[in-house]
Design a protein around this motif. Structure first.
Motif, PDB file in Angstrom:
ATOM      1  N   GLY A  63      12.713   0.152  14.998  1.00 53.97           N
ATOM      2  CA  GLY A  63      11.437   0.803  14.684  1.00 53.97           C
ATOM      3  C   GLY A  63      10.250   0.048  15.245  1.00 53.97           C
ATOM      4  O   GLY A  63       9.287   0.652  15.734  1.00 53.97           O
ATOM      5  N   HIS A  64      10.314  -1.274  15.201  1.00 58.63           N
ATOM      6  CA  HIS A  64       9.226  -2.098  15.733  1.00 58.63           C
ATOM      7  C   HIS A  64       9.082  -1.912  17.243  1.00 58.63           C
ATOM      8  O   HIS A  64       7.965  -1.753  17.756  1.00 58.63           O
ATOM      9  CB  HIS A  64       9.510  -3.569  15.399  1.00 58.63           C
ATOM     10  CG  HIS A  64       8.489  -4.522  15.923  1.00 58.63           C
ATOM     11  ND1 HIS A  64       7.261  -4.714  15.329  1.00 58.63           N
ATOM     12  CD2 HIS A  64       8.508  -5.342  17.016  1.00 58.63           C
ATOM     13  CE1 HIS A  64       6.564  -5.603  16.015  1.00 58.63           C
ATOM     14  NE2 HIS A  64       7.293  -6.004  17.046  1.00 58.63           N
ATOM     15  N   LEU A  65      10.208  -1.913  17.955  1.00 57.69           N
ATOM     16  CA  LEU A  65      10.152  -1.749  19.408  1.00 57.69           C
ATOM     17  C   LEU A  65       9.616  -0.375  19.786  1.00 57.69           C
ATOM     18  O   LEU A  65       8.823  -0.238  20.729  1.00 57.69           O
ATOM     19  CB  LEU A  65      11.546  -1.954  20.004  1.00 57.69           C
ATOM     20  CG  LEU A  65      12.140  -3.362  19.874  1.00 57.69           C
ATOM     21  CD1 LEU A  65      13.564  -3.392  20.421  1.00 57.69           C
ATOM     22  CD2 LEU A  65      11.274  -4.393  20.582  1.00 57.69           C
TER      23      LEU A  65
ATOM     24  N   ILE B 139       8.570  -8.079   5.514  1.00 53.53           N
ATOM     25  CA  ILE B 139       7.909  -7.556   4.313  1.00 53.53           C
ATOM     26  C   ILE B 139       6.784  -6.599   4.683  1.00 53.53           C
ATOM     27  O   ILE B 139       6.666  -5.507   4.113  1.00 53.53           O
ATOM     28  CB  ILE B 139       7.359  -8.731   3.466  1.00 53.53           C
ATOM     29  CG1 ILE B 139       8.516  -9.482   2.805  1.00 53.53           C
ATOM     30  CG2 ILE B 139       6.382  -8.223   2.412  1.00 53.53           C
ATOM     31  CD1 ILE B 139       8.090 -10.769   2.119  1.00 53.53           C
ATOM     32  N   MET B 140       5.944  -6.983   5.658  1.00 56.18           N
ATOM     33  CA  MET B 140       4.825  -6.128   6.025  1.00 56.18           C
ATOM     34  C   MET B 140       5.294  -4.837   6.675  1.00 56.18           C
ATOM     35  O   MET B 140       4.715  -3.766   6.456  1.00 56.18           O
ATOM     36  CB  MET B 140       3.876  -6.886   6.967  1.00 56.18           C
ATOM     37  CG  MET B 140       3.343  -8.202   6.385  1.00 56.18           C
ATOM     38  SD  MET B 140       2.737  -8.063   4.695  1.00 56.18           S
ATOM     39  CE  MET B 140       1.229  -7.155   4.955  1.00 56.18           C
ATOM     40  N   ALA B 141       6.364  -4.912   7.478  1.00 57.14           N
ATOM     41  CA  ALA B 141       6.905  -3.700   8.098  1.00 57.14           C
ATOM     42  C   ALA B 141       7.436  -2.754   7.024  1.00 57.14           C
ATOM     43  O   ALA B 141       7.231  -1.536   7.086  1.00 57.14           O
ATOM     44  CB  ALA B 141       8.011  -4.061   9.083  1.00 57.14           C
ATOM     45  N   TYR B 142       8.113  -3.301   6.022  1.00 61.08           N
ATOM     46  CA  TYR B 142       8.640  -2.475   4.920  1.00 61.08           C
ATOM     47  C   TYR B 142       7.486  -1.838   4.149  1.00 61.08           C
ATOM     48  O   TYR B 142       7.518  -0.632   3.829  1.00 61.08           O
ATOM     49  CB  TYR B 142       9.487  -3.343   3.995  1.00 61.08           C
ATOM     50  CG  TYR B 142       9.979  -2.618   2.768  1.00 61.08           C
ATOM     51  CD1 TYR B 142      11.154  -1.860   2.816  1.00 61.08           C
ATOM     52  CD2 TYR B 142       9.278  -2.678   1.566  1.00 61.08           C
ATOM     53  CE1 TYR B 142      11.599  -1.172   1.694  1.00 61.08           C
ATOM     54  CE2 TYR B 142       9.718  -2.001   0.439  1.00 61.08           C
ATOM     55  CZ  TYR B 142      10.881  -1.254   0.504  1.00 61.08           C
ATOM     56  OH  TYR B 142      11.315  -0.576  -0.604  1.00 61.08           O
ATOM     57  N   ALA B 143       6.454  -2.635   3.841  1.00 63.36           N
ATOM     58  CA  ALA B 143       5.325  -2.106   3.077  1.00 63.36           C
ATOM     59  C   ALA B 143       4.617  -0.984   3.826  1.00 63.36           C
ATOM     60  O   ALA B 143       4.225   0.027   3.223  1.00 63.36           O
ATOM     61  CB  ALA B 143       4.344  -3.242   2.763  1.00 63.36           C
ATOM     62  N   ARG B 144       4.464  -1.125   5.137  1.00 65.36           N
ATOM     63  CA  ARG B 144       3.804  -0.064   5.914  1.00 65.36           C
ATOM     64  C   ARG B 144       4.635   1.216   5.921  1.00 65.36           C
ATOM     65  O   ARG B 144       4.081   2.316   5.881  1.00 65.36           O
ATOM     66  CB  ARG B 144       3.554  -0.546   7.343  1.00 65.36           C
ATOM     67  CG  ARG B 144       2.419  -1.548   7.469  1.00 65.36           C
ATOM     68  CD  ARG B 144       2.040  -1.794   8.916  1.00 65.36           C
ATOM     69  NE  ARG B 144       0.902  -2.695   9.013  1.00 65.36           N
ATOM     70  CZ  ARG B 144       1.011  -4.014   9.139  1.00 65.36           C
ATOM     71  NH1 ARG B 144       2.215  -4.577   9.222  1.00 65.36           N
ATOM     72  NH2 ARG B 144      -0.066  -4.765   9.204  1.00 65.36           N
TER      73      ARG B 144
ATOM     74  N   LEU C  81       5.604   1.938  -4.939  1.00 64.11           N
ATOM     75  CA  LEU C  81       5.711   0.708  -4.157  1.00 64.11           C
ATOM     76  C   LEU C  81       4.983  -0.398  -4.913  1.00 64.11           C
ATOM     77  O   LEU C  81       3.783  -0.340  -5.123  1.00 64.11           O
ATOM     78  CB  LEU C  81       5.091   0.896  -2.775  1.00 64.11           C
ATOM     79  CG  LEU C  81       5.151  -0.324  -1.850  1.00 64.11           C
ATOM     80  CD1 LEU C  81       6.587  -0.667  -1.486  1.00 64.11           C
ATOM     81  CD2 LEU C  81       4.335  -0.088  -0.584  1.00 64.11           C
ATOM     82  N   SER C  82       5.707  -1.412  -5.299  1.00 60.91           N
ATOM     83  CA  SER C  82       5.151  -2.478  -6.127  1.00 60.91           C
ATOM     84  C   SER C  82       5.662  -3.823  -5.640  1.00 60.91           C
ATOM     85  O   SER C  82       6.646  -3.894  -4.894  1.00 60.91           O
ATOM     86  CB  SER C  82       5.575  -2.276  -7.586  1.00 60.91           C
ATOM     87  OG  SER C  82       6.997  -2.405  -7.696  1.00 60.91           O
TER      88      SER C  82
END
Length: 344
Positions: A158-160, A215-220, A228-229
């Motif tokens: 997903g990042h790529l 963590i930031m990728a999951y949160a986005r 989402l907590s």
């Protein structure tokens, strides 16, 4: 960088080989129908310390032998690519495999391999300095044939894909260097994870080094989920809530405030969109992950100094040019300075 349409058919093989040897070690290259049907277009960008190449071309096969490897450049690279069109074939580390749009392909410059496709195909590759990546050749080879065994595969995929949406814009962005570092960390974590048992100390170290990015990728990805907590994020990453705050704190991130800020930014975009002008403010709040319309309105006013309805009226009001804007009765909405410090 290269478009074979600009070359006479008799010169296209040489032009293609020249482009390939400029961007990689020498290879043996075999083309399908080189006299009549050969075509290729290669574009390149530099994002931070990463080189990005988009290649679309007719069928070919690149063969890199041990002899070619011995002639490697001073600073060898590792390539990480996506197959965006066609079915690609590869041989490496004694294995043969087929690559499609859901696969990540990794090659190390210091290892023999064969790679190519038949008919029209396309790929998007990122190359990174081997020394900066810091993963041994044998680790890359072991990982390359079992990347899907790692839980990080889909995260990096997903990042790529996101990187390739607009590489030209990323190239000029002031955050390009940080983005390149984060990408390298994710690639390192995937390779280490896929090559070793998950209980291995080296795997745990690589996973820890990429924890903030994961963590930031999951949160986005889950930003609009009302549930989402911090507790949920911690559970998803197999850490305690306290450890979550410590890890993010070291990176200068206050999680609840970051989540609220991202949600408010999303709400601003929805409220300012003529396409969503009929969407009630309460529905905007829900779409952006707020569980209570009143809570959303309070947060919005704290951040911007106006209510969501006032923001919408201001943004969607037909603009009439005036000599003195202050005399027109319009107000200027200040930029968000950041949400209040208490949690959602």
């Amino acid at each position: 960088m290269l478009d074979l349409e600009n070359f006479a058919p008799r010169d296209r093989v040489d032009a293609f080989h020249h482009a390939m040897t400029d961007t990689s070690v020498p290879n043996d290259i075999v083309h399908e129908a080189p006299e009549s049907g050969m075509h290729a277009r290669i574009e390149g960008w530099r994002v931070g310390g990463l080189d990005l190449f988009d290649m679309r071309c007719s069928g070919f096969e690149v063969r890199r032998t041990a002899r070619h490897v011995r002639g490697h450049r001073d600073r060898p690279v590792v390539s990480v690519s996506l197959q965006t069109r066609g079915v690609h074939r590869a041989e490496q580390a004694g294995g043969r495999f087929i690559l499609g749009p859901e696969d990540i392909c990794v090659f190390h410059e210091l290892a023999p391999r064969t790679y190519g496709w038949s008919g029209h195909g396309a790929s998007q590759a990122i190359t990174m300095d081997m020394e900066y990546l810091g993963v041994p050749v044998d680790t890359v080879l072991r990982a390359s044939v079992r990347l899907r065994a790692s839980p990080l595969h889909d995260l990096l995929l997903g990042h790529l894909r996101a990187l390739w949406r607009d590489p030209g814009r990323l190239e000029a962005d002031p955050g390009a260097a940080a983005l390149a570092n984060a990408t390298t960390e994710l690639v390192r974590a995937l390779l280490t994870s896929a090559a070793h048992d998950e209980r291995d100390r080296q795997v745990r170290a690589a996973m820890d080094s990429s924890l903030v990015a994961r963590i930031m990728a999951y949160a986005r990805r889950h930003l609009t989920d009302p549930d989402l907590s911090p507790e949920r994020i911690a559970v998803e990453h197999a850490i305690s809530k306290r450890q979550l705050y410590v890890v993010l704190g070291r990176a200068g991130i206050r999680l609840e405030q970051w989540l609220i800020g991202e949600r408010l930014d999303a709400a601003c975009r929805l409220l300012a969109s003529p396409r969503h002008a009929a969407l009630p403010v309460s529905a905007v709040a829900t779409r952006c992950g707020f569980t209570s319309p009143s809570h959303f309105t309070r947060r919005f006013r704290e951040a911007y100094g106006v209510t969501p309805s006032e923001w919408r009226r201001h943004r969607l009001r037909p603009r009439v040019p005036v000599a003195d804007e202050s005399a027109s009765g319009e107000f200027t909405v200040p930029r968000r300075a950041g949400p209040a410090s208490h949690s959602e």
